[in-house]
Write an enzyme that holds these catalytic residues in place. Sequence first.
Site, PDB file in Angstrom:
ATOM      1  CG  HIS A  87      -1.970   1.047   1.160  1.00 22.44           C
ATOM      2  ND1 HIS A  87      -1.709   2.355   1.473  1.00 22.44           N
ATOM      3  CD2 HIS A  87      -3.265   0.994   0.775  1.00 22.44           C
ATOM      4  CE1 HIS A  87      -2.820   3.072   1.289  1.00 22.44           C
ATOM      5  NE2 HIS A  87      -3.781   2.257   0.868  1.00 22.44           N
ATOM      6  CD  GLU A 157      -5.462   1.770  -3.162  1.00 19.88           C
ATOM      7  OE1 GLU A 157      -6.627   1.872  -2.798  1.00 19.88           O
ATOM      8  OE2 GLU A 157      -4.510   1.724  -2.374  1.00 19.88           O
TER       9      GLU A 157
HETATM   10  P1  PGA Z   1      -9.662   5.968   0.319  1.00 23.06           P
HETATM   11  O1  PGA Z   1      -8.448   4.962   0.541  1.00 23.06           O
HETATM   12  O2  PGA Z   1     -10.823   5.149  -0.211  1.00 23.06           O
HETATM   13  O3  PGA Z   1      -9.939   6.546   1.666  1.00 23.06           O
HETATM   14  O4  PGA Z   1      -9.203   6.997  -0.677  1.00 23.06           O
HETATM   15  C1  PGA Z   1      -8.206   3.914  -0.340  1.00 23.06           C
HETATM   16  C2  PGA Z   1      -6.981   3.162   0.085  1.00 23.06           C
HETATM   17  O5  PGA Z   1      -6.054   3.768   0.651  1.00 23.06           O
HETATM   18  O6  PGA Z   1      -6.895   1.948  -0.122  1.00 23.06           O
END
Ligand code: PGA
Length: 232
Positions: A87, A157
């Site tokens: 992440h 992401e």
């Molecule tokens: P968020 O986070 O939906 O709060 O933007 C997503 C993540 O960090 O996996």
Amino acid sequence: MIIALNNKSNLNKGEFINYLSQLNKIATKHKIILCPTFLNIPRANIENKNYLLGAQNVSSNSSGAFTGEISAEQLKEENVKYCIVGHSERRLFQKESLEEISSKIKKLQEQNIIPILCIGETKEEKEANKTIDVIKREILSAIEDQKNIEEIILAYEPIWAIGTGVIPKNEEIKKVISEIKKILPSNKVLYGGSCNENNIEELNKVTEIDGYLLGGISLKTNSLQELLLKCN
Ligand code: PGA
């Protein structure tokens, strides 16, 4: 669709017990993967749940003298089936390296836990047109020497979209996921970053998306329920 819930470092014991009873009332056809804090994992390992268990991190080593780490084997004992790896918050705050991420995937696969590999570019990298280079580098370094590559779930992401309320245009997501699927044609690819019940219908138009990784909204069961109803 696959809907992974990343609780991050949220929900203390009382809050989590209350959250879990709300979450478990949601009827959905989607595959829900709940990734609570390590301490909340055993609390979530109950009978008759509407979710599968995930973790947010794992040690890059097997058991041994690694203070503060939790091994893949220990996760497996708690019925964990999935684990988020790489992440951006860990890459940034814990300075997780590409090598460590690759080792974590290996340790998970040895225990038959499916890794959810997060990849994505910073705002600066996006502005310098480096998005595709970044995601390719992050994927290739993570999958090198791995077995059962097709089982790894990818989560695209964009770092600038996490927790900011700003999301990429659909054509941008489509382009990146198409590139990911050129490298890994059989793998599932999730989108993550500021998804909510109001923008999900627009995101659903990107047919390349196989599911979502949800942070903030994972904590709000009413909004989450609305989002799930709007997913195909
Ligand atoms: P968020 O986070 O939906 O709060 O933007 C997503 C993540 O960090 O996996």
